[in-house]
Design a protein around this motif. Structure first.
Motif, PDB file in Angstrom:
ATOM      1  N   ALA A  56       0.836  -1.192   0.000  1.00 28.85           N
ATOM      2  CA  ALA A  56       0.000   0.000   0.000  1.00 28.85           C
ATOM      3  C   ALA A  56       0.873   1.244   0.000  1.00 28.85           C
ATOM      4  CB  ALA A  56      -0.904   0.001   1.234  1.00 28.85           C
ATOM      5  N   PRO A  57       0.333   2.371  -0.460  1.00 31.50           N
ATOM      6  CA  PRO A  57       1.062   3.638  -0.336  1.00 31.50           C
ATOM      7  C   PRO A  57       1.312   3.990   1.131  1.00 31.50           C
ATOM      8  CG  PRO A  57      -0.795   3.855  -1.853  1.00 31.50           C
ATOM      9  CD  PRO A  57      -0.955   2.533  -1.144  1.00 31.50           C
ATOM     10  N   ILE A  58       2.215   4.935   1.344  1.00 27.71           N
ATOM     11  CA  ILE A  58       2.520   5.372   2.704  1.00 27.71           C
ATOM     12  C   ILE A  58       1.412   6.320   3.153  1.00 27.71           C
ATOM     13  CG2 ILE A  58       4.227   6.466   4.210  1.00 27.71           C
ATOM     14  CD1 ILE A  58       6.356   5.660   2.199  1.00 27.71           C
ATOM     15  N   SER A  59       0.295   5.730   3.528  1.00 24.34           N
ATOM     16  CA  SER A  59      -0.871   6.501   3.958  1.00 24.34           C
ATOM     17  C   SER A  59      -1.701   5.628   4.881  1.00 24.34           C
ATOM     18  CB  SER A  59      -1.712   6.954   2.756  1.00 24.34           C
ATOM     19  OG  SER A  59      -2.928   7.542   3.188  1.00 24.34           O
ATOM     20  N   GLU A  60      -1.484   5.772   6.179  1.00 29.21           N
ATOM     21  CA  GLU A  60      -2.228   4.948   7.136  1.00 29.21           C
ATOM     22  C   GLU A  60      -3.726   5.216   7.051  1.00 29.21           C
ATOM     23  OE1 GLU A  60       1.867   4.727   7.960  1.00 29.21           O
ATOM     24  OE2 GLU A  60       0.615   6.536   7.891  1.00 29.21           O
ATOM     25  N   SER A  61      -4.104   6.454   6.845  1.00 32.17           N
ATOM     26  CA  SER A  61      -5.520   6.768   6.690  1.00 32.17           C
ATOM     27  C   SER A  61      -6.098   6.076   5.469  1.00 32.17           C
ATOM     28  CB  SER A  61      -5.712   8.283   6.575  1.00 32.17           C
ATOM     29  OG  SER A  61      -7.081   8.608   6.413  1.00 32.17           O
ATOM     30  N   GLY A  62      -5.323   6.036   4.390  1.00 29.80           N
ATOM     31  CA  GLY A  62      -5.773   5.359   3.183  1.00 29.80           C
ATOM     32  C   GLY A  62      -5.859   3.857   3.349  1.00 29.80           C
ATOM     33  N   ILE A  63      -4.895   3.282   4.066  1.00 31.58           N
ATOM     34  CA  ILE A  63      -4.894   1.833   4.302  1.00 31.58           C
ATOM     35  C   ILE A  63      -6.144   1.427   5.074  1.00 31.58           C
ATOM     36  CG2 ILE A  63      -3.742  -0.027   5.565  1.00 31.58           C
ATOM     37  CD1 ILE A  63      -1.073   1.448   4.924  1.00 31.58           C
ATOM     38  N   VAL A  64      -6.404   2.106   6.181  1.00 32.86           N
ATOM     39  CA  VAL A  64      -7.546   1.741   7.018  1.00 32.86           C
ATOM     40  C   VAL A  64      -8.858   2.141   6.346  1.00 32.86           C
ATOM     41  CG1 VAL A  64      -8.675   2.124   9.236  1.00 32.86           C
ATOM     42  CG2 VAL A  64      -6.196   1.823   9.136  1.00 32.86           C
ATOM     43  N   GLY A  65      -8.893   3.316   5.729  1.00 35.39           N
ATOM     44  CA  GLY A  65     -10.110   3.758   5.074  1.00 35.39           C
ATOM     45  C   GLY A  65     -10.545   2.825   3.958  1.00 35.39           C
ATOM     46  N   SER A  66      -9.593   2.385   3.145  1.00 36.94           N
ATOM     47  CA  SER A  66      -9.937   1.453   2.068  1.00 36.94           C
ATOM     48  C   SER A  66     -10.371   0.106   2.637  1.00 36.94           C
ATOM     49  CB  SER A  66      -8.748   1.279   1.114  1.00 36.94           C
ATOM     50  OG  SER A  66      -7.618   0.754   1.797  1.00 36.94           O
ATOM     51  N   ALA A  67      -9.755  -0.311   3.749  1.00 34.77           N
ATOM     52  CA  ALA A  67     -10.144  -1.582   4.373  1.00 34.77           C
ATOM     53  C   ALA A  67     -11.584  -1.532   4.870  1.00 34.77           C
ATOM     54  CB  ALA A  67      -9.200  -1.916   5.532  1.00 34.77           C
ATOM     55  N   ILE A  68     -11.992  -0.396   5.408  1.00 37.77           N
ATOM     56  CA  ILE A  68     -13.373  -0.252   5.886  1.00 37.77           C
ATOM     57  C   ILE A  68     -14.344  -0.395   4.719  1.00 37.77           C
ATOM     58  CG2 ILE A  68     -15.033   1.359   6.904  1.00 37.77           C
ATOM     59  CD1 ILE A  68     -12.607   2.534   8.489  1.00 37.77           C
ATOM     60  N   GLY A  69     -14.037   0.242   3.600  1.00 44.59           N
ATOM     61  CA  GLY A  69     -14.888   0.114   2.428  1.00 44.59           C
ATOM     62  C   GLY A  69     -14.946  -1.307   1.907  1.00 44.59           C
ATOM     63  N   MET A  70     -13.801  -1.975   1.863  1.00 42.20           N
ATOM     64  CA  MET A  70     -13.772  -3.370   1.423  1.00 42.20           C
ATOM     65  C   MET A  70     -14.597  -4.257   2.347  1.00 42.20           C
ATOM     66  SD  MET A  70      -9.785  -3.878   0.405  1.00 42.20           S
ATOM     67  CE  MET A  70      -8.953  -2.808  -0.767  1.00 42.20           C
ATOM     68  N   ALA A  71     -14.463  -4.022   3.655  1.00 43.87           N
ATOM     69  CA  ALA A  71     -15.183  -4.837   4.629  1.00 43.87           C
ATOM     70  C   ALA A  71     -16.690  -4.647   4.500  1.00 43.87           C
ATOM     71  CB  ALA A  71     -14.725  -4.492   6.043  1.00 43.87           C
ATOM     72  N   ALA A  72     -17.111  -3.410   4.266  1.00 44.21           N
ATOM     73  CA  ALA A  72     -18.541  -3.127   4.136  1.00 44.21           C
ATOM     74  C   ALA A  72     -19.150  -3.867   2.948  1.00 44.21           C
ATOM     75  CB  ALA A  72     -18.765  -1.633   3.998  1.00 44.21           C
ATOM     76  N   TYR A  73     -18.324  -4.186   1.971  1.00 41.36           N
ATOM     77  CA  TYR A  73     -18.810  -4.876   0.779  1.00 41.36           C
ATOM     78  C   TYR A  73     -18.399  -6.338   0.740  1.00 41.36           C
ATOM     79  CZ  TYR A  73     -20.840  -0.709  -1.117  1.00 41.36           C
ATOM     80  OH  TYR A  73     -21.652   0.388  -1.307  1.00 41.36           O
ATOM     81  N   GLY A  74     -18.035  -6.904   1.903  1.00 39.17           N
ATOM     82  CA  GLY A  74     -17.932  -8.346   1.992  1.00 39.17           C
ATOM     83  C   GLY A  74     -16.563  -8.955   2.135  1.00 39.17           C
ATOM     84  N   LEU A  75     -15.502  -8.166   2.005  1.00 39.92           N
ATOM     85  CA  LEU A  75     -14.161  -8.721   2.179  1.00 39.92           C
ATOM     86  C   LEU A  75     -13.777  -8.699   3.658  1.00 39.92           C
ATOM     87  CD1 LEU A  75     -12.284  -7.138  -0.873  1.00 39.92           C
ATOM     88  CD2 LEU A  75     -13.265  -9.433  -0.683  1.00 39.92           C
ATOM     89  N   ARG A  76     -12.664  -9.346   3.960  1.00 34.10           N
ATOM     90  CA  ARG A  76     -12.158  -9.379   5.341  1.00 34.10           C
ATOM     91  C   ARG A  76     -10.691  -8.938   5.338  1.00 34.10           C
ATOM     92  NH1 ARG A  76     -14.883 -11.823   9.472  1.00 34.10           N
ATOM     93  NH2 ARG A  76     -16.970 -12.545   8.936  1.00 34.10           N
ATOM     94  N   PRO A  77     -10.450  -7.646   5.283  1.00 37.90           N
ATOM     95  CA  PRO A  77      -9.071  -7.157   5.226  1.00 37.90           C
ATOM     96  C   PRO A  77      -8.345  -7.313   6.563  1.00 37.90           C
ATOM     97  CG  PRO A  77     -10.649  -5.521   4.420  1.00 37.90           C
ATOM     98  CD  PRO A  77     -11.428  -6.569   5.151  1.00 37.90           C
ATOM     99  N   CYS A  78      -7.115  -7.767   6.469  1.00 36.69           N
ATOM    100  CA  CYS A  78      -6.200  -7.794   7.612  1.00 36.69           C
ATOM    101  C   CYS A  78      -5.026  -6.911   7.221  1.00 36.69           C
ATOM    102  CB  CYS A  78      -5.754  -9.228   7.909  1.00 36.69           C
ATOM    103  SG  CYS A  78      -4.594  -9.381   9.298  1.00 36.69           S
ATOM    104  N   VAL A  79      -5.039  -5.681   7.700  1.00 43.59           N
ATOM    105  CA  VAL A  79      -4.065  -4.702   7.239  1.00 43.59           C
ATOM    106  C   VAL A  79      -3.009  -4.451   8.306  1.00 43.59           C
ATOM    107  CG1 VAL A  79      -5.730  -3.610   5.693  1.00 43.59           C
ATOM    108  CG2 VAL A  79      -5.451  -2.717   8.014  1.00 43.59           C
ATOM    109  N   GLU A  80      -1.849  -4.052   7.846  1.00 42.46           N
ATOM    110  CA  GLU A  80      -0.739  -3.778   8.753  1.00 42.46           C
ATOM    111  C   GLU A  80      -0.399  -2.296   8.751  1.00 42.46           C
ATOM    112  OE1 GLU A  80       3.990  -4.428   8.553  1.00 42.46           O
ATOM    113  OE2 GLU A  80       2.869  -6.314   8.716  1.00 42.46           O
ATOM    114  N   VAL A  81      -0.339  -1.712   9.947  1.00 44.62           N
ATOM    115  CA  VAL A  81       0.295  -0.413  10.143  1.00 44.62           C
ATOM    116  C   VAL A  81       1.706  -0.711  10.616  1.00 44.62           C
ATOM    117  CG1 VAL A  81       0.297   1.704  11.517  1.00 44.62           C
ATOM    118  CG2 VAL A  81      -1.850   0.800  10.612  1.00 44.62           C
TER     119      VAL A  81
END
Length: 239
Positions: A56-81
């Motif tokens: 992912a790009p160096i953007s913690e807000s982007g990493i978590v924000g995109s994960a929330i969107g993915m999760a809302a639509y059925g995926l199960r993101p496990c993201v690393e900060v």
């Protein structure tokens, strides 16, 4: 059972989860090709491809924000900060969006994400690589916060976190990544006890979130500890 470090146990948990459920994806800074700064995701991209384990790009807000969107639509993101010290740009996304999504949607949406972060001191990381921000999350309704103290628990708790329907903050004590210590100085404990040593079963197993383990029975006082401080408490009790 095989013996694993906490790093290996965490990697195994993600491997098991990705193999069982194609909705599980793993990403973050340097997580894909490089395998993470501590190598917790090493080999996952080669095994599961760039669509399921990627950088992912160096953007913690982007990493978590995109994960929330993915999760809302059925995926199960496990993201690393990459370090817990870097989570602050993503804090608003976590507490204002992830933690509240189920309630504010009246149960129409959930947010099954895991945010993994190396946490704590003990490795001479300085001011920007040694922080312990767990209190910022434990006071937020809608979040679960997990801090394992040994490899056996780390694997079972991480699998349980990935399978949980709501957001989980998973903090990994850097001081324990490659073994415990005696609670007094930097010497590792050798050998580890059964779980502290890292006897970690192959395959799938879970450890319930939110349930304490009793490490030592007593009659005079109750000491609650998590992560690295479990070993400090055990050393104090032994004295």
């Amino acid at each position: 059972m095989p013996r694993r470090t906490m790093i290996e146990a965490i990697r195994d948990a993600m491997d098991v989860s990705m193999a069982r459920d194609e909705r599980v994806i793993v990403y973050g800074e340097d997580v894909g090709f490089f395998g993470g700064v501590f190598r917790c995701t090493q080999g996952l991209q080669a095994k599961y491809g760039k669509n399921r384990c990627f950088d992912a790009p160096i953007s913690e807000s982007g990493i978590v924000g995109s994960a929330i969107g993915m999760a809302a639509y059925g995926l199960r993101p496990c993201v690393e900060v990459q370090f817990a010290d870097y989570v602050y740009p993503a804090y608003d996304q976590i507490v204002s969006e992830a933690a509240r999504l189920r309630y504010r949607s009246n149960n129409d949406f959930t947010c099954p994400i895991v945010v993994r972060m190396p946490t704590g001191g003990g490795i001479f990381g300085g001011q920007t690589h040694s922080q312990s921000p767990e209190a910022l999350f434990t006071h937020v309704s809608g979040l679960k916060t997990v801090v394992p103290s040994n490899p056996h628990d780390a694997k079972g708790l991480l699998i349980a976190a990935i399978e949980d329907p709501d957001p989980v903050i998973f903090l990994e004590p850097k001081r324990l990544y490659n073994g415990p210590f005696d609670g007094h100085h930097d010497n590792p404990v050798t050998p580890w006890s059964k779980h502290e040593l890292g006897e970690v079963a192959d395959g799938h197993y879970t450890i319930p979130l939110g349930k304490a383990a009793i490490r030592r029975q007593g009659s005079a006082v109750t000491v609650l500890a998590y992560g690295t401080m479990v070993y400090v408490a055990q050393a104090a009790a032994a004295e």
